[in-house]
Design an enzyme around this catalytic site. Structure first.
Site, short mmCIF file in Angstrom:
data_model
loop_
_atom_site.label_atom_id
_atom_site.label_comp_id
_atom_site.label_asym_id
_atom_site.label_seq_id
_atom_site.Cartn_x
_atom_site.Cartn_y
_atom_site.Cartn_z
N LEU A 94 35.47 32.38 31.09
CA LEU A 94 36.06 32.77 32.37
C LEU A 94 37.51 32.31 32.39
O LEU A 94 37.83 31.23 31.88
CB LEU A 94 35.31 32.11 33.54
CG LEU A 94 33.88 32.57 33.83
CD1 LEU A 94 33.30 31.78 34.99
CD2 LEU A 94 33.82 34.06 34.11
N ASP A 95 38.37 33.10 33.01
CA ASP A 95 39.76 32.69 33.19
C ASP A 95 39.82 31.37 33.93
O ASP A 95 38.95 31.05 34.75
CB ASP A 95 40.54 33.74 33.98
CG ASP A 95 40.81 35.00 33.18
OD1 ASP A 95 40.70 34.96 31.95
OD2 ASP A 95 41.14 36.03 33.81
N ARG A 96 40.89 30.63 33.69
CA ARG A 96 41.06 29.32 34.34
C ARG A 96 41.03 29.45 35.86
O ARG A 96 40.47 28.57 36.55
CB ARG A 96 42.40 28.71 33.90
CG ARG A 96 42.65 27.31 34.42
CD ARG A 96 43.97 26.75 33.90
NE ARG A 96 45.10 27.46 34.47
CZ ARG A 96 45.68 27.11 35.62
NH1 ARG A 96 45.23 26.08 36.32
NH2 ARG A 96 46.72 27.80 36.07
N LEU A 97 41.58 30.51 36.41
CA LEU A 97 41.67 30.64 37.87
C LEU A 97 40.42 31.24 38.49
O LEU A 97 40.29 31.29 39.72
CB LEU A 97 42.90 31.47 38.26
CG LEU A 97 44.25 30.88 37.85
CD1 LEU A 97 45.38 31.76 38.36
CD2 LEU A 97 44.41 29.45 38.36
N THR A 98 39.49 31.72 37.66
CA THR A 98 38.25 32.33 38.16
C THR A 98 37.14 31.29 38.21
O THR A 98 36.95 30.54 37.25
CB THR A 98 37.83 33.50 37.24
OG1 THR A 98 38.88 34.44 37.17
CG2 THR A 98 36.57 34.17 37.78
#
Length: 277
Positions: A124-128
């Site tokens: 998962l993306d860091r911001l997700t």
């Protein structure tokens, strides 16, 4: 493992190892060699006199960068002898990359749960935020990673957007998304579609997203392309600076649900995030 991290492997140019470390990385790197912090492929400690041929490998532990602590816990949703499923918080990268090393889900979970062989089955993306699956033992890693690579996992996300779009929902967005190394944004270009997302409007600015492919930033790009950029997105539709220690405005994107047939047991699995946007 040391503090949740394995050693880095370095291919040598050949010659005296201490001299090469200094030549390539500076005096501090030479000091690391002389302190016994570098070993060869057999685990033998390198010293000031060690000479190795070009292409030989040595192993050493990287110096950790100074990182801002991500002040959120990582709730465990499920754990057995094969897999670990967690609710990853916003702002925490899945695995080490760039300036994010110790403050990643992988390293923190290895340390906190004493699981040195833990490995992510997907990312998962860091911001997700949301549901993230790890394998506990290397013997099962391939089966779960292959399942994700083949698109055999049903993923459902929730997103909030304050934008408006002249679109009839539900809809399916298909486009060609490209992201080049070193660039912050991915972008759409003409050509054969390589990204597909089904989108439903749930009302009050809430959307359900079902990606059928897994391109980098796919959901963020597709929502922005509809005039519905995800709330608090610092990259789409335009880039804006956010301080590393600013956790006040998380991206309103949540990996809400994972569903799949377990590749080892055949059992139908379903994991749902307990987080809310």
């Amino acid at each position: 493992m040391r503090d949740g991290l394995g050693p880095a492997r370095l291919a040598l140019h050949g010659g005296n190892v201490a001299d090469e470390f200094e030549r390539r990385f500076g005096a501090d790197a030479r000091a690391k060699v002389l302190a016994g912090e570098v070993v060869d492929a057999d685990g033998v400690v390198i010293d000031a006199t060690t000479t190795l041929p070009a292409g030989a490998h040595v192993y050493h532990y990287r110096e950790l960068p100074d990182e801002v602590v991500v002040p959120f816990e990582i709730p465990v949703l499920y754990r057995d002898d094969d897999i670990l499923v967690v609710d990853k918080p916003h702002f925490l990268a899945t695995m080490p990359r760039g300036g994010h090393v110790a403050q990643t889900a992988l390293v923190r979970l290895r340390r906190d749960l004493d699981l040195p062989e833990l490995s992510p089955a997907h990312r998962l993306d860091r911001l997700t935020a949301g549901v993230l699956l790890f394998t506990v033992r290397p013997q099962v890693r391939g089966a779960y990673q292959t399942m994700f690579a083949r698109g055999e996992v049903r993923k459902t996300y929730l997103a909030c957007s304050s934008g408006t779009a002249d679109v009839d929902f539900p809809t399916v967005v298909r486009s060609r998304i490209v992201k080049h190394r070193g660039q912050l944004q991915a972008y759409e270009e003409p050509g054969e579609p390589n990204a597909e997302t089904a989108i439903e409007a749930l009302g009050d600015g809430l959307y359900r997203l079902a990606p059928r492919t897994g391109r980098t930033h796919q959901l963020r790009v597709h929502m922005a392309s509809l005039g519905l950029p995800i709330d608090n997105d610092p990259l789409y539709p335009s880039v804006r600076e956010v301080a590393a220690d600013d956790f006040s405005a998380p991206l309103k994107l949540l990996a809400h649900r994972l569903e799949f047939d377990d590749p080892r047991t055949g059992e139908r699995r379903c994991f749902v995030s307990s987080a809310r946007l």
